[in-house]
Design a protein around this motif. Structure first.
Motif, PDB file in Angstrom:
ATOM      1  N   LYS A   1       0.887  -1.197  -0.066  1.00 15.36           N
ATOM      2  CA  LYS A   1       0.074  -0.050   0.026  1.00 15.36           C
ATOM      3  C   LYS A   1       0.821   1.254   0.017  1.00 15.36           C
ATOM      4  CE  LYS A   1      -3.587   2.426   2.402  1.00 15.36           C
ATOM      5  NZ  LYS A   1      -4.724   2.356   3.614  1.00 15.36           N
ATOM      6  N   ALA A   2       2.044   1.233   0.791  1.00 12.86           N
ATOM      7  CA  ALA A   2       2.809   2.281   0.634  1.00 12.86           C
ATOM      8  C   ALA A   2       3.334   2.518  -0.311  1.00 12.86           C
ATOM      9  CB  ALA A   2       3.829   2.174   2.122  1.00 12.86           C
ATOM     10  N   SER A   3       3.804   1.902  -1.240  1.00 13.16           N
ATOM     11  CA  SER A   3       4.654   1.735  -2.438  1.00 13.16           C
ATOM     12  C   SER A   3       3.737   1.836  -3.664  1.00 13.16           C
ATOM     13  CB  SER A   3       5.614   0.653  -2.538  1.00 13.16           C
ATOM     14  OG  SER A   3       4.781  -0.560  -2.553  1.00 13.16           O
ATOM     15  N   HIS A   4       2.251   1.733  -3.595  1.00 13.47           N
ATOM     16  CA  HIS A   4       1.766   1.898  -4.874  1.00 13.47           C
ATOM     17  C   HIS A   4       0.484   3.057  -4.506  1.00 13.47           C
ATOM     18  CE1 HIS A   4       3.190  -1.858  -5.382  1.00 13.47           C
ATOM     19  NE2 HIS A   4       3.028  -2.193  -6.514  1.00 13.47           N
ATOM     20  N   ASN A   5       0.833   4.105  -5.229  1.00 13.44           N
ATOM     21  CA  ASN A   5      -0.164   5.425  -5.024  1.00 13.44           C
ATOM     22  C   ASN A   5      -1.559   5.162  -5.343  1.00 13.44           C
ATOM     23  OD1 ASN A   5       2.047   6.772  -4.298  1.00 13.44           O
ATOM     24  ND2 ASN A   5       2.430   7.635  -6.161  1.00 13.44           N
TER      25      ASN A   5
ATOM     26  N   GLU B   1      -4.657   3.800  -2.881  1.00  8.66           N
ATOM     27  CA  GLU B   1      -5.357   4.709  -2.116  1.00  8.66           C
ATOM     28  C   GLU B   1      -6.779   4.514  -2.110  1.00  8.66           C
ATOM     29  OE1 GLU B   1      -5.314   7.543   0.631  1.00  8.66           O
ATOM     30  OE2 GLU B   1      -3.380   6.937  -0.163  1.00  8.66           O
ATOM     31  N   GLY B   2      -7.189   4.575  -0.575  1.00  6.75           N
ATOM     32  CA  GLY B   2      -8.813   4.279  -0.637  1.00  6.75           C
ATOM     33  C   GLY B   2      -9.012   2.757  -0.497  1.00  6.75           C
TER      34      GLY B   2
ATOM     35  N   SER C   1      -9.132  -1.183   0.746  1.00  9.78           N
ATOM     36  CA  SER C   1      -8.989  -1.952   2.071  1.00  9.78           C
ATOM     37  C   SER C   1      -7.608  -2.565   2.167  1.00  9.78           C
ATOM     38  CB  SER C   1     -10.036  -2.428   2.408  1.00  9.78           C
ATOM     39  OG  SER C   1     -10.565  -3.465   1.634  1.00  9.78           O
ATOM     40  N   LEU C   2      -7.068  -2.974   3.419  1.00  6.93           N
ATOM     41  CA  LEU C   2      -5.774  -3.696   3.412  1.00  6.93           C
ATOM     42  C   LEU C   2      -6.457  -5.301   2.994  1.00  6.93           C
ATOM     43  CD1 LEU C   2      -4.259  -2.810   6.651  1.00  6.93           C
ATOM     44  CD2 LEU C   2      -3.387  -2.071   4.540  1.00  6.93           C
ATOM     45  N   ASP C   3      -7.515  -5.798   3.143  1.00  9.80           N
ATOM     46  CA  ASP C   3      -7.711  -6.987   2.910  1.00  9.80           C
ATOM     47  C   ASP C   3      -8.014  -7.194   1.397  1.00  9.80           C
ATOM     48  OD1 ASP C   3     -10.139  -5.600   2.726  1.00  9.80           O
ATOM     49  OD2 ASP C   3     -11.387  -7.123   3.911  1.00  9.80           O
ATOM     50  N   TYR C   4      -8.402  -6.164   0.637  1.00  8.93           N
ATOM     51  CA  TYR C   4      -8.489  -6.149  -0.858  1.00  8.93           C
ATOM     52  C   TYR C   4      -6.997  -6.155  -1.337  1.00  8.93           C
ATOM     53  CZ  TYR C   4      -8.999  -4.862  -5.835  1.00  8.93           C
ATOM     54  OH  TYR C   4      -8.953  -4.872  -7.011  1.00  8.93           O
ATOM     55  N   ILE C   5      -6.234  -5.212  -0.742  1.00  4.90           N
ATOM     56  CA  ILE C   5      -4.897  -4.841  -1.177  1.00  4.90           C
ATOM     57  C   ILE C   5      -4.107  -6.312  -0.983  1.00  4.90           C
ATOM     58  CG2 ILE C   5      -2.581  -3.866  -0.589  1.00  4.90           C
ATOM     59  CD1 ILE C   5      -4.307  -1.509  -0.075  1.00  4.90           C
ATOM     60  N   GLU C   6      -4.327  -7.103  -0.295  1.00  2.00           N
ATOM     61  CA  GLU C   6      -3.629  -8.508  -0.063  1.00  2.00           C
ATOM     62  C   GLU C   6      -4.165  -9.388  -1.218  1.00  2.00           C
ATOM     63  OE1 GLU C   6      -2.938 -11.528   3.456  1.00  2.00           O
ATOM     64  OE2 GLU C   6      -4.964 -11.455   2.961  1.00  2.00           O
ATOM     65  N   THR C   7      -5.331  -9.205  -2.021  1.00  2.00           N
ATOM     66  CA  THR C   7      -5.503  -9.889  -3.175  1.00  2.00           C
ATOM     67  C   THR C   7      -4.532  -9.554  -4.223  1.00  2.00           C
ATOM     68  OG1 THR C   7      -7.153  -8.496  -4.297  1.00  2.00           O
ATOM     69  CG2 THR C   7      -7.881 -10.252  -2.649  1.00  2.00           C
ATOM     70  N   LEU C   8      -4.076  -8.324  -4.406  1.00  2.00           N
ATOM     71  CA  LEU C   8      -3.096  -7.679  -5.270  1.00  2.00           C
ATOM     72  C   LEU C   8      -1.703  -8.230  -4.857  1.00  2.00           C
ATOM     73  CD1 LEU C   8      -4.294  -4.029  -5.420  1.00  2.00           C
ATOM     74  CD2 LEU C   8      -5.225  -5.928  -6.845  1.00  2.00           C
ATOM     75  N   VAL C   9      -1.515  -8.354  -3.606  1.00  3.13           N
ATOM     76  CA  VAL C   9       0.128  -8.848  -3.136  1.00  3.13           C
ATOM     77  C   VAL C   9       0.195 -10.191  -3.692  1.00  3.13           C
ATOM     78  CG1 VAL C   9       1.416  -9.372  -1.366  1.00  3.13           C
ATOM     79  CG2 VAL C   9       0.223  -7.274  -1.332  1.00  3.13           C
ATOM     80  N   ILE C  10      -0.727 -11.128  -3.742  1.00  2.00           N
ATOM     81  CA  ILE C  10      -0.904 -12.778  -3.874  1.00  2.00           C
ATOM     82  C   ILE C  10      -1.141 -12.518  -5.316  1.00  2.00           C
ATOM     83  CG2 ILE C  10      -2.388 -14.745  -3.805  1.00  2.00           C
ATOM     84  CD1 ILE C  10      -3.196 -13.861  -0.878  1.00  2.00           C
ATOM     85  N   HIS C  11      -1.836 -11.653  -6.053  1.00  4.67           N
ATOM     86  CA  HIS C  11      -1.547 -11.822  -7.431  1.00  4.67           C
ATOM     87  C   HIS C  11      -0.379 -11.650  -8.229  1.00  4.67           C
ATOM     88  CE1 HIS C  11      -1.847  -9.759 -11.430  1.00  4.67           C
ATOM     89  NE2 HIS C  11      -2.907 -10.783 -11.624  1.00  4.67           N
ATOM     90  N   SER C  12       0.487 -10.486  -7.655  1.00  5.94           N
ATOM     91  CA  SER C  12       1.719 -10.506  -7.956  1.00  5.94           C
ATOM     92  C   SER C  12       2.737 -11.519  -7.904  1.00  5.94           C
ATOM     93  CB  SER C  12       2.411  -9.310  -7.331  1.00  5.94           C
ATOM     94  OG  SER C  12       3.675  -8.777  -7.870  1.00  5.94           O
ATOM     95  N   ALA C  13       2.345 -12.122  -6.582  1.00  4.95           N
ATOM     96  CA  ALA C  13       3.290 -13.583  -6.400  1.00  4.95           C
ATOM     97  C   ALA C  13       2.901 -14.855  -7.334  1.00  4.95           C
ATOM     98  CB  ALA C  13       3.102 -13.850  -4.756  1.00  4.95           C
ATOM     99  N   VAL C  14       1.588 -14.866  -7.692  1.00  5.51           N
ATOM    100  CA  VAL C  14       1.153 -16.066  -8.464  1.00  5.51           C
ATOM    101  C   VAL C  14       1.832 -15.675  -9.971  1.00  5.51           C
ATOM    102  CG1 VAL C  14      -0.757 -16.916  -9.771  1.00  5.51           C
ATOM    103  CG2 VAL C  14      -1.021 -16.567  -7.323  1.00  5.51           C
ATOM    104  N   ALA C  15       1.717 -14.366 -10.214  1.00  2.00           N
ATOM    105  CA  ALA C  15       2.285 -14.238 -11.768  1.00  2.00           C
ATOM    106  C   ALA C  15       3.712 -14.271 -11.732  1.00  2.00           C
ATOM    107  CB  ALA C  15       1.861 -12.474 -11.966  1.00  2.00           C
TER     108      ALA C  15
END
Length: 237
Positions: A49-53, A56-57, A59-73
């Motif tokens: 969240k801190a490194s991706h502008n 903004e806005g 939730s942390l639980d949604y952002i986690e799906t993006l973190v996992i997506h990046s790791a899967v990719a």
């Protein structure tokens, strides 16, 4: 919480900090044994969240799906599987899969909705945002994923990829075939390039092979109903 998931025929054990991911990806849960492990944490999510502008806005639980997506990719790239930003469908049967790509806001999803409106059950969603593509000895397979856009339009399916349309706004409707070089110039901006020389090389080489092997079309369309006829006629051939 830990569960096993299957993405693009690869089984992951995924440990998330928030429960939301397991609701988000519930259609991809599997009993098969995992060959790869991905772990998330609150600290990783907060760093993301801190490194991706653009978060903004969110939730942390949604952002986690993006973190996992990046790791899967990142992991799938080692298996000649990559992610493309596009709206993907199959026409009539899973042996006829297509992807519509364009910069955000151009109208690729709108065009697919026009196809669905005009042709009904002939058009079926694979994924409206981030499908997986796998390079095989026989061609290219297209897979659904839970990362399927804000409308959640997609299915947990595997289809055979037959072509790609690059969508462009126009006052008239026409379609033309792109050369492999032209296709690469358009699509390189729409694929997820993972970190790491090996992984990035795999994704780039897969894209080159795709553009040399499959038809890629420039689809110049307006947003009227008749625009759907233009792409549908090509797919039905």
């Amino acid at each position: 919480m830990k569960k096993n998931y299957i993405f693009a025929n690869t089984v992951f054990e995924i440990e998330s900090h928030f429960d939301y991911f397991h609701v988000f990806a519930k259609e991809y849960v599997t009993d098969k044994k995992a060959s790869l492990v991905i772990s998330s944490s609150k600290e990783l999510v907060e760093e993301w969240k801190a490194s991706h502008n653009d978060c903004e806005g969110f939730s942390l639980d949604y952002i986690e799906t993006l973190v996992i997506h990046s790791a899967v990719a990142q992991t799938l790239a080692t298996e000649n599987k990559f992610i493309i930003h596009g709206s993907s469908i199959y026409v009539d049967c899973p042996s006829n899969g297509y992807i519509f790509v364009a910069p955000s806001g151009t109208g690729k999803s709108t065009h697919v909705r026009l196809l669905k409106k005009m042709y009904g059950n002939h058009i079926n969603y694979v994924n409206d945002d981030k499908p997986f593509i796998s390079v095989t000895k026989d061609g290219f397979d297209l897979y659904g994923s839970p990362w399927n856009g804000k409308e959640g339009l997609g299915n947990n399916v595997k289809v055979s990829l037959k072509g790609i349309f690059v969508v462009s706004r126009s006052n008239t409707n026409k379609v033309s075939k792109l050369s492999p070089k032209e296709a690469i110039n358009h699509l390189i901006r729409q694929i997820h390039i993972p970190l790491g020389i090996h992984e990035a090389g795999n994704a780039t080489n897969a894209l080159i092979k795709l553009c040399e092997s499959l038809p890629v079309y420039l689809l110049e369309v307006n947003m009227e109903d008749d625009a759907a006829i233009t792409s549908f006629n090509v797919m039905k051939k």
